[in-house]
Motif scaffolding. Structure first.
Motif, mmCIF file in Angstrom:
data_model
loop_
_atom_site.group_PDB
_atom_site.id
_atom_site.type_symbol
_atom_site.label_atom_id
_atom_site.label_comp_id
_atom_site.label_asym_id
_atom_site.label_seq_id
_atom_site.Cartn_x
_atom_site.Cartn_y
_atom_site.Cartn_z
ATOM 1 N N ALA A 1 2.984 1.073 -6.456
ATOM 2 C CA ALA A 1 3.462 2.448 -6.584
ATOM 3 C C ALA A 1 2.747 3.179 -7.717
ATOM 4 O O ALA A 1 2.543 4.394 -7.647
ATOM 5 C CB ALA A 1 4.967 2.455 -6.828
ATOM 6 N N ALA A 2 2.354 2.465 -8.774
ATOM 7 C CA ALA A 2 1.663 3.083 -9.905
ATOM 8 C C ALA A 2 0.235 3.476 -9.579
ATOM 9 O O ALA A 2 -0.406 4.206 -10.338
ATOM 10 C CB ALA A 2 1.666 2.128 -11.097
ATOM 11 N N MET A 3 -0.289 3.012 -8.426
ATOM 12 C CA MET A 3 -1.663 3.325 -8.023
ATOM 13 C C MET A 3 -1.672 4.157 -6.746
ATOM 14 O O MET A 3 -2.514 3.972 -5.871
ATOM 15 C CB MET A 3 -2.463 2.027 -7.844
ATOM 16 C CG MET A 3 -2.603 1.234 -9.142
ATOM 17 S SD MET A 3 -3.573 -0.294 -8.980
ATOM 18 C CE MET A 3 -2.399 -1.342 -8.129
ATOM 19 N N GLY A 4 -0.736 5.081 -6.641
ATOM 20 C CA GLY A 4 -0.686 5.990 -5.512
ATOM 21 C C GLY A 4 -0.099 5.405 -4.253
ATOM 22 O O GLY A 4 -0.024 6.086 -3.232
ATOM 23 N N GLY A 5 0.297 4.128 -4.277
ATOM 24 C CA GLY A 5 0.863 3.487 -3.107
ATOM 25 C C GLY A 5 -0.114 2.635 -2.324
ATOM 26 O O GLY A 5 0.230 2.126 -1.257
ATOM 27 N N ILE A 6 -1.346 2.443 -2.811
ATOM 28 C CA ILE A 6 -2.297 1.572 -2.117
ATOM 29 C C ILE A 6 -1.744 0.157 -2.090
ATOM 30 O O ILE A 6 -1.258 -0.361 -3.096
ATOM 31 C CB ILE A 6 -3.692 1.615 -2.774
ATOM 32 C CG1 ILE A 6 -3.603 1.253 -4.259
ATOM 33 C CG2 ILE A 6 -4.334 2.983 -2.601
ATOM 34 C CD1 ILE A 6 -4.969 1.136 -4.945
ATOM 35 N N SER A 7 -1.822 -0.511 -0.912
ATOM 36 C CA SER A 7 -1.109 -1.782 -0.812
ATOM 37 C C SER A 7 -1.600 -2.705 0.294
ATOM 38 O O SER A 7 -1.029 -3.785 0.472
ATOM 39 C CB SER A 7 0.390 -1.510 -0.590
ATOM 40 O OG SER A 7 0.594 -0.534 0.401
ATOM 41 N N VAL A 8 -2.645 -2.349 1.053
ATOM 42 C CA VAL A 8 -3.066 -3.214 2.152
ATOM 43 C C VAL A 8 -4.073 -4.282 1.710
ATOM 44 O O VAL A 8 -4.473 -5.125 2.501
ATOM 45 C CB VAL A 8 -3.680 -2.399 3.320
ATOM 46 C CG1 VAL A 8 -2.635 -1.511 3.953
ATOM 47 C CG2 VAL A 8 -4.881 -1.602 2.859
ATOM 48 N N PHE A 9 -4.471 -4.261 0.437
ATOM 49 C CA PHE A 9 -5.351 -5.284 -0.096
ATOM 50 C C PHE A 9 -4.749 -5.830 -1.391
ATOM 51 O O PHE A 9 -3.678 -5.394 -1.819
ATOM 52 C CB PHE A 9 -6.765 -4.739 -0.346
ATOM 53 C CG PHE A 9 -6.768 -3.323 -0.882
ATOM 54 C CD1 PHE A 9 -6.514 -3.065 -2.216
ATOM 55 C CD2 PHE A 9 -6.993 -2.253 -0.040
ATOM 56 C CE1 PHE A 9 -6.492 -1.779 -2.707
ATOM 57 C CE2 PHE A 9 -6.981 -0.952 -0.505
ATOM 58 C CZ PHE A 9 -6.733 -0.712 -1.839
ATOM 59 N N ASN A 10 -5.403 -6.777 -2.020
ATOM 60 C CA ASN A 10 -4.896 -7.394 -3.239
ATOM 61 C C ASN A 10 -4.916 -6.379 -4.386
ATOM 62 O O ASN A 10 -5.973 -5.857 -4.738
ATOM 63 C CB ASN A 10 -5.750 -8.612 -3.601
ATOM 64 C CG ASN A 10 -5.271 -9.299 -4.865
ATOM 65 O OD1 ASN A 10 -4.134 -9.129 -5.277
ATOM 66 N ND2 ASN A 10 -6.147 -10.073 -5.479
ATOM 67 N N THR A 11 -3.760 -6.094 -4.975
ATOM 68 C CA THR A 11 -3.682 -5.110 -6.050
ATOM 69 C C THR A 11 -3.341 -5.729 -7.397
ATOM 70 O O THR A 11 -3.201 -5.010 -8.380
ATOM 71 C CB THR A 11 -2.613 -4.045 -5.718
ATOM 72 O OG1 THR A 11 -1.353 -4.689 -5.477
ATOM 73 C CG2 THR A 11 -3.023 -3.240 -4.488
ATOM 74 N N ASN A 12 -3.193 -7.048 -7.438
ATOM 75 C CA ASN A 12 -2.891 -7.728 -8.694
ATOM 76 C C ASN A 12 -4.171 -8.316 -9.270
ATOM 77 O O ASN A 12 -4.856 -9.084 -8.603
ATOM 78 C CB ASN A 12 -1.860 -8.834 -8.470
ATOM 79 C CG ASN A 12 -1.362 -9.446 -9.759
ATOM 80 O OD1 ASN A 12 -2.075 -10.198 -10.417
ATOM 81 N ND2 ASN A 12 -0.127 -9.138 -10.135
#
Length: 422
Positions: A46-57
Motif C-alpha cells: 500500500a505504501a508503494m501505490g498498491g503494486i503487488s503482483v511481483f515481489n515487493t519485499n
C-alpha cells in the motif's frame, strides 16, 4: 521462537471471525454494488501505490497474498498484521463534513513447504458498506425527508499455495471464502405527518472466489533483477439470501406503532462477482532499490446482486507505480540507513457511474519499514500513509478527500528446517 505467539493471535481471530463486525466504511460511495472494495494488499505494498503482483519485499521475507506465485523466494515463516485508520472529508459544493474509522486491515501467516512450495492463510475485509445520508424533497405542498442508511460488509478468509516450476518461474493459486451481510435502508417521512415508510434490503452472503497467478524473475548482471507477475481472478457466483421488505408505521414519541408490512420477499440466489486481471513488472537492485508499475482491470459491469439489481456500475481500471530505497541495509553506524523508504501513486477509474459522470480516484502514498528484532530475520514495523481524492463536488457528485494511515508489523522466523547439529 518469538513468532509462535502468533498462533494465539490467529486463534483468537479465527474464533471471532464468524461474528466479526467492524465499522469500516464512512463513504456515501459505499452505497453502490458490494460497497467500497478493500481487498487489495498489505501495508508495504500500500505504501508503494498498491503494486503487488511481483515481489515487493527487499529481503523476500514478506508474504504476498495478492499474487501467491510471487512468494517464490520466501524462505522464512512470515506473520503479518495491519491496522488502518481512514479519515474522510466530504464536500458536495455547499456543505463539508468529516468522518473517520479504524479497523483491522490484514492478518496472515505464510511459510515454505519444502524447497519449492509455499503456503499460507489469512483474513482481510473484502468490501464494506457504511453511509448515513438525508435529503429533503418537496411536492404537492408537502416536504419529504429521505434517510438512507447502510452497514455491513463482506470479509475474506483465504488460503494460498505456490510452486516453483524453475529457478525463474513460479505459479500459484488463492482461494477466498467470502462471507458477510449487506444491509440497506431507506426511510421516508412526511413533514407534519406521523406516517413513516421503511424500505429494508438485507443480504447474507457466502461463497468462494479463486485467483491464479504467475511470476517470472530474471537476474541481470550480478545484483539486479527484472521481475514480472500477473493474476487472473475468476468470476464467481456467491450464495445470497436476500430479504426485501417494505413496511409502514406511525411514530408516537419516536416509538414505532401499528407496524404494517406492505411487501416482503425472501430470495435465495447468487451475487455475481466479476472477473479481473492484474499485470505488472519491476526492476530492482538487490537490497538497495526497486521500481515497479502495475495495471488492474475488473469487469464490474457484470456485477449483479439479484435479478432486479440495476446498479449503475461499469468497468474498473487502475494504474499504479511505486518503489522502495534502502540507503545501506548493512549499516552499523546509522539505524536510518537500514530503514526501507517507500513511495508511490495511483490513478483509478472506479466502477461507479452517475449518469454520464464516471467517478475517478487518485492518490499518493509514502511509507517506511523500520527493522526490528534480529538482523537476519528481516522483521519490520511498517507504516504507510495514503492521501487521495474521490469524485468532484457538483450538483450530483460528492468529492471525498481522504487519508489512510496504516500501521502494522511483519514478524519472520524459521520453521520446519532440520538442524544440522542438535
Amino acid at each position: 521462537m518469538k513468532i509462535k505467539s502468533v498462533l494465539v493471535v490467529l486463534g483468537m481471530v479465527g474464533m471471532g471471525i464468524q461474528g466479526f463486525a467492524q465499522s469500516i466504511s464512512t463513504s456515501p460511495y459505499s452505497a453502490f454494488g458490494v460497497g467500497s472494495l478493500l481487498f487489495d494488499n498489505n501495508i508495504e505494498q500500500a505504501a508503494m501505490g498498491g503494486i503487488s503482483v511481483f515481489n515487493t519485499n527487499p529481503y523476500s521475507a514478506g508474504a504476498n497474498f495478492y499474487n501467491p506465485a510471487a512468494n517464490k523466494d520466501l524462505n522464512v515463516t512470515s506473520f503479518d498484521l495491519g491496522v488502518n485508520t481512514h479519515m474522510s472529508q466530504f464536500d458536495d459544493g455547499s456543505m463539508v463534513s468529516k468522518k473517520s474509522t479504524t479497523y483491522l486491515s490484514n492478518v496472515s501467516l505464510a511459510f515454505p513447504v519444502g524447497t519449492k512450495a509455499r503456503a499460507g492463510f489469512g483474513f482481510q475485509p473484502y468490501s464494506s458498506i457504511g453511509y448515513d445520508l438525508s435529503t429533503i424533497t418537496e411536492g404537492d405542498e408537502l416536504r419529504f425527508r429521505n434517510d438512507y442508511k447502510g452497514e455491513g460488509g463482506v470479509n475474506s478468509f483465504h488460503v494460498m499455495g505456490s510452486y516453483n516450476v524453475s529457478p525463474e518461474f513460479s505459479v500459484g493459486v488463492r482461494a477466498n471464502y467470502l462471507f458477510g451481510d449487506l444491509n440497506r435502508h431507506q426511510i421516508i417521512t412526511t413533514e407534519g405527518l406521523a406516517l413513516v415508510t421503511d424500505y429494508s434490503y438485507e443480504a447474507k452472503l457466502s461463497g468462494f472466489q479463486f485467483t491464479a497467478g504467475t511470476y517470472y524473475s530474471k537476474k541481470i548482471g550480478t545484483n539486479k533483477h527484472f521481475e514480472a507477475g500477473g493474476t487472473y481472478t475468476l468470476g464467481a457466483n456467491v450464495n445470497a439470501r436476500i430479504e426485501d421488505m417494505t413496511s409502514t408505521y406511525m411514530l408516537m414519541d419516536n416509538i414505532p406503532q401499528n407496524i404494517d408490512t406492505i411487501q416482503y420477499h425472501k430470495i435465495y440466489g447468487d451475487m455475481k462477482l466479476p472477473q479481473s486481471v492484474s499485470i505488472g513488472a519491476s526492476y530492482r537492485k538487490d537490497l538497495h532499490w526497486m521500481f515497479g508499475a502495475q495495471l488492474d482491470w475488473g469487469d464490474w459491469g457484470a456485477y449483479q446482486m439479484d435479478e432486479a439489481d440495476n446498479s449503475n456500475i461499469d468497468t474498473r481500471f487502475r494504474i499504479s507505480a511505486g518503489g522502495y530505497w534502502i540507503p545501506n541495509f548493512n549499516s552499523y553506524k546509522s539505524y536510518f540507513d537500514r530503514v526501507t523508504y517507500r513511495l508511490g501513486g495511483f490513478y483509478e477509474a472506479t466502477p461507479l457511474q452517475f449518469g454520464e459522470v464516471g467517478i475517478k480516484k487518485y492518490g499518493m502514498t509514502v511509507g517506511f519499514g523500520f527493522p526490528v528484532g534480529k538482523d537476519r530475520d528481516a522483521s519490520m514495523l511498517n507504516l504507510a500513509v495514503e492521501l487521495g481524492q474521490l469524485g468532484k463536488p457538483n450538483s450530483s457528485v460528492i468529492q471525498e478527500n481522504y487519508a489512510n494511515v496504516k500501521i502494522g508489523f511483519t514478524l519472520n522466523d524459521i520453521w520446519f528446517r532440520k538442524r544440522v547439529i542438535d
